[in-house]
Design an enzyme around this catalytic site. Structure first.
Site, mmCIF file in Angstrom:
data_model
loop_
_atom_site.group_PDB
_atom_site.id
_atom_site.type_symbol
_atom_site.label_atom_id
_atom_site.label_comp_id
_atom_site.label_asym_id
_atom_site.label_seq_id
_atom_site.Cartn_x
_atom_site.Cartn_y
_atom_site.Cartn_z
ATOM 1 N N ARG A 196 0.832 -1.211 0.000
ATOM 2 C CA ARG A 196 0.000 0.000 0.000
ATOM 3 C C ARG A 196 0.863 1.257 0.000
ATOM 4 O O ARG A 196 0.423 2.316 -0.425
ATOM 5 C CB ARG A 196 -0.906 0.028 1.250
ATOM 6 C CG ARG A 196 -2.024 -0.980 1.268
ATOM 7 C CD ARG A 196 -2.830 -0.880 2.571
ATOM 8 N NE ARG A 196 -2.083 -1.345 3.739
ATOM 9 C CZ ARG A 196 -2.028 -2.617 4.142
ATOM 10 N NH1 ARG A 196 -2.690 -3.537 3.490
ATOM 11 N NH2 ARG A 196 -1.317 -2.967 5.208
ATOM 12 N N ARG A 248 5.920 -11.838 22.676
ATOM 13 C CA ARG A 248 6.067 -11.453 24.095
ATOM 14 C C ARG A 248 5.889 -12.624 25.049
ATOM 15 O O ARG A 248 6.500 -12.681 26.107
ATOM 16 C CB ARG A 248 5.051 -10.358 24.449
ATOM 17 C CG ARG A 248 5.337 -9.033 23.761
ATOM 18 C CD ARG A 248 4.266 -8.029 24.126
ATOM 19 N NE ARG A 248 4.338 -6.850 23.286
ATOM 20 C CZ ARG A 248 3.278 -6.124 22.954
ATOM 21 N NH1 ARG A 248 2.079 -6.448 23.389
ATOM 22 N NH2 ARG A 248 3.425 -5.068 22.197
ATOM 23 N N CYS A 288 2.208 -1.016 25.312
ATOM 24 C CA CYS A 288 2.409 0.375 25.750
ATOM 25 C C CYS A 288 1.892 0.646 27.173
ATOM 26 O O CYS A 288 2.551 1.345 27.955
ATOM 27 C CB CYS A 288 1.777 1.348 24.762
ATOM 28 S SG CYS A 288 0.218 0.792 24.066
ATOM 29 N N LYS A 299 -2.563 -8.893 28.448
ATOM 30 C CA LYS A 299 -1.161 -8.504 28.210
ATOM 31 C C LYS A 299 -0.571 -7.895 29.473
ATOM 32 O O LYS A 299 0.539 -8.223 29.874
ATOM 33 C CB LYS A 299 -1.091 -7.475 27.068
ATOM 34 C CG LYS A 299 -1.288 -8.059 25.676
ATOM 35 C CD LYS A 299 -1.340 -6.939 24.634
ATOM 36 C CE LYS A 299 -1.967 -7.437 23.347
ATOM 37 N NZ LYS A 299 -2.239 -6.348 22.397
ATOM 38 N N ARG A 339 -10.799 2.592 26.655
ATOM 39 C CA ARG A 339 -10.381 3.474 25.541
ATOM 40 C C ARG A 339 -11.088 4.813 25.691
ATOM 41 O O ARG A 339 -12.316 4.854 25.902
ATOM 42 C CB ARG A 339 -10.775 2.830 24.208
ATOM 43 C CG ARG A 339 -10.188 3.520 22.998
ATOM 44 C CD ARG A 339 -8.714 3.302 22.816
ATOM 45 N NE ARG A 339 -8.376 1.895 22.656
ATOM 46 C CZ ARG A 339 -7.129 1.434 22.633
ATOM 47 N NH1 ARG A 339 -6.093 2.237 22.770
ATOM 48 N NH2 ARG A 339 -6.911 0.136 22.509
ATOM 49 N N HIS A 395 -1.366 7.563 27.167
ATOM 50 C CA HIS A 395 -2.181 6.676 28.003
ATOM 51 C C HIS A 395 -2.065 7.120 29.471
ATOM 52 O O HIS A 395 -0.980 7.490 29.931
ATOM 53 C CB HIS A 395 -1.672 5.227 27.918
ATOM 54 C CG HIS A 395 -1.902 4.558 26.591
ATOM 55 N ND1 HIS A 395 -2.616 5.111 25.563
ATOM 56 C CD2 HIS A 395 -1.477 3.340 26.145
ATOM 57 C CE1 HIS A 395 -2.651 4.272 24.537
ATOM 58 N NE2 HIS A 395 -1.960 3.191 24.864
HETATM 59 N N1 LIG Z 1 0.370 2.573 18.670
HETATM 60 C C1 LIG Z 1 0.913 2.238 19.828
HETATM 61 O O1 LIG Z 1 0.849 2.970 20.839
HETATM 62 C C2 LIG Z 1 1.679 0.961 19.948
HETATM 63 C C3 LIG Z 1 2.374 0.727 21.120
HETATM 64 C C4 LIG Z 1 3.073 -0.462 21.259
HETATM 65 C C5 LIG Z 1 3.064 -1.357 20.226
HETATM 66 N N2 LIG Z 1 2.364 -1.107 19.073
HETATM 67 C C6 LIG Z 1 2.415 -2.115 18.017
HETATM 68 O O2 LIG Z 1 3.141 -1.590 16.900
HETATM 69 C C7 LIG Z 1 2.607 -2.115 15.693
HETATM 70 C C8 LIG Z 1 2.237 -0.981 14.752
HETATM 71 O O3 LIG Z 1 1.313 -0.143 15.372
HETATM 72 P P1 LIG Z 1 0.910 1.280 14.792
HETATM 73 O O4 LIG Z 1 0.086 1.871 15.871
HETATM 74 O O5 LIG Z 1 2.096 2.032 14.277
HETATM 75 O O6 LIG Z 1 -0.047 0.864 13.569
HETATM 76 P P2 LIG Z 1 -0.375 1.630 12.196
HETATM 77 O O7 LIG Z 1 -0.313 3.110 12.374
HETATM 78 O O8 LIG Z 1 -1.628 1.020 11.715
HETATM 79 O O9 LIG Z 1 0.827 1.201 11.228
HETATM 80 C C9 LIG Z 1 0.995 -0.124 10.774
HETATM 81 C C10 LIG Z 1 2.280 -0.213 9.975
HETATM 82 O O10 LIG Z 1 2.480 -1.586 9.621
HETATM 83 C C11 LIG Z 1 2.672 -1.669 8.211
HETATM 84 N N3 LIG Z 1 2.210 -2.950 7.698
HETATM 85 C C12 LIG Z 1 0.990 -3.522 7.845
HETATM 86 N N4 LIG Z 1 0.959 -4.709 7.207
HETATM 87 C C13 LIG Z 1 2.181 -4.886 6.651
HETATM 88 C C14 LIG Z 1 2.770 -5.913 5.866
HETATM 89 N N5 LIG Z 1 2.092 -7.014 5.525
HETATM 90 N N6 LIG Z 1 4.061 -5.758 5.465
HETATM 91 C C15 LIG Z 1 4.753 -4.671 5.801
HETATM 92 N N7 LIG Z 1 4.256 -3.651 6.545
HETATM 93 C C16 LIG Z 1 2.983 -3.774 6.968
HETATM 94 C C17 LIG Z 1 1.845 -0.512 7.669
HETATM 95 O O11 LIG Z 1 2.248 -0.238 6.344
HETATM 96 P P3 LIG Z 1 1.226 0.444 5.284
HETATM 97 O O12 LIG Z 1 1.188 1.899 5.653
HETATM 98 O O13 LIG Z 1 1.879 0.163 3.983
HETATM 99 O O14 LIG Z 1 -0.098 -0.227 5.466
HETATM 100 C C18 LIG Z 1 2.232 0.579 8.663
HETATM 101 O O15 LIG Z 1 3.523 1.058 8.375
HETATM 102 C C19 LIG Z 1 1.433 -2.999 16.101
HETATM 103 O O16 LIG Z 1 1.906 -4.338 16.193
HETATM 104 C C20 LIG Z 1 1.052 -2.485 17.452
HETATM 105 O O17 LIG Z 1 0.441 -3.452 18.254
HETATM 106 C C21 LIG Z 1 1.681 0.033 18.908
#
Ligand SMILES: NC(=O)c1ccc[n+]([C@@H]2O[C@H](COP(=O)([O-])OP(=O)(O)OC[C@H]3O[C@@H](n4cnc5c(N)ncnc54)[C@H](OP(=O)(O)O)[C@@H]3O)[C@@H](O)[C@H]2O)c1
Length: 332
Positions: free
Chosen positions: A38, A95, A124, A210, A232, A239
């Site tokens: 994408r 994890r 987080c 978690k 939420r 948070h």
């Molecule tokens: N947000 C938080 O506070 C937080 C905290 C701790 C951990 N996390 C973890 O971090 C991860 C990402 O979270 P986020 O909040 O940054 O989500 P997000 O904003 O939805 O971003 C998702 C990212 O993953 C990429 N992606 C999805 N499917 C993919 C694939 N098949 N191959 C390669 N890249 C792919 C997306 O790329 P595209 O743009 O191309 O779709 C985008 O760069 C999750 O596992 C989440 O649980 C998040």
């Protein structure tokens, strides 16, 4: 020559990791960005995002910082490790694996020493809780925690921020709110009393599970009771947590403040807020007071930027420890 891969670079955590690598002058000679098809052709700060598919060149990376969801981590982390990288993974994929360290840089960096290619970054909400509570656990022991979280929408990713913005905009302009897609109910001007998803037959959400599991693994103490409700709220970033801590030995509110004043990564404030925490790396702790209903319990309010210390900052701090270790100093 140090090469770093950022997998999920277009996401909210990925973009924050890129900011942090630059802010902290991470010693990388090259940073390569990966995302899904994408994002083909997308450029971030002059770097073209590579599509993570079978034609991608995964060779020559020292560290790969993953934040692309658990499925992507399961499919791709081992492939980076096979090519010589150490993976720091933000997702929940690894994890629970007892052979994979789950590390908060200020709390249990010693666990890095046993990594075999993959290191897991905690959830987080658990991350900020551990930074604030590990000094108390070390000093007097924690018997039981009762936690209610107030989690921002950025914890669910970029789409959830768009959902809050879209619903709030519609509501403020007298239009019908767009139907929720990310959450089961509208999040604008609302509170959802179950953050995360319910696995079949479970009355706790996966977010709650978690925190229960990860607290035990990080503090290396399975005897700690953890009662948690994950909620939420319509906050973009940051948070918050209302926490009741029952200790094994007595600890006064002043004693807790003294412990936390010297604790790495903690900042004491009267009443921290997510808006104030946004953009900062510290875990802010306030409202420390005696719980008058119990002889060995304190209540407090813990707030942190979930995209920074809750995800990106900790991942980059781990990467710094790994690079320092490779350069000859000890990992822990
Ligand atoms: N947000 C938080 O506070 C937080 C905290 C701790 C951990 N996390 C973890 O971090 C991860 C990402 O979270 P986020 O909040 O940054 O989500 P997000 O904003 O939805 O971003 C998702 C990212 O993953 C990429 N992606 C999805 N499917 C993919 C694939 N098949 N191959 C390669 N890249 C792919 C997306 O790329 P595209 O743009 O191309 O779709 C985008 O760069 C999750 O596992 C989440 O649980 C998040």
């Amino acid at each position: 020559m140090t090469r770093v891969a950022v997998v999920g670079a277009t996401g909210v955590v990925g973009r924050t990791m890129l900011e942090l690598l630059s802010e902290r002058s991470f010693p990388a000679d090259e940073i390569v960005l990966f995302a899904s098809s994408r994002s083909a052709g997308t450029e971030i700060d002059g770097r073209v995002v590579q599509v993570l598919d079978d034609s991608a060149d995964l060779s020559g990376f020292d560290v790969a910082l993953f934040s692309a969801g658990a499925g992507t981590s399961r499919d791709w982390a081992a492939r980076f490790v096979d090519q010589g990288a150490v993976v720091v993974d933000n997702s929940s994929a690894f994890r629970r694996d007892p052979s994979i360290p789950l590390v908060v840089s200020e709390v249990n960096p010693h666990a890095l020493a046993r990594h075999r290619g993959i290191i897991a970054n905690p959830n987080c909400s658990t991350m900020q809780l551990m930074v604030a509570l590990a000094p108390i656990h070390r000093a007097v022991g924690i018997e039981r925690l009762i936690v209610a979280t107030y989690q921002s929408v950025s914890g669910t990713g970029a789409k959830a921020i768009d959902e809050l913005n879209g619903q709030a905009h519609a509501s403020l302009n007298g239009m019908e709110m767009p139907a929720p897609e990310v959450y089961p109910e509208p999040i604008a001007f609302n509170v959802i009393g179950a953050a995360g998803n319910f696995a079949d037959g479970d009355d706790h959400t996966d977010e709650e599970r978690k925190m229960m599991f990860e607290t035990h693994k990080i503090l290396e103490d399975e005897s700690i009771g953890v009662a948690v409700t994950c909620v939420r709220v319509p906050v973009r970033i940051g948070h918050s947590e209302a926490v009741n801590v029952q200790t094994r030995e007595p600890l006064s509110a002043d004693g807790a403040r003294e412990l936390l004043a010297d604790a790495p990564g903690v900042a004491l404030e009267n009443v921290p807020t997510p808006l104030h925490a946004e953009g900062h790396d510290e875990v802010f702790v306030g409202r420390i007071r005696r719980d008058e209903s119990h002889p060995r319990a304190l209540s407090m309010w813990i707030v942190s930027d979930n995209l920074r210390k809750g995800a990106a900052t900790n991942a980059v701090q781990i990467a710094e420890l790994l690079v320092a270790d490779r350069a000859g100093s000890s990992v822990a």
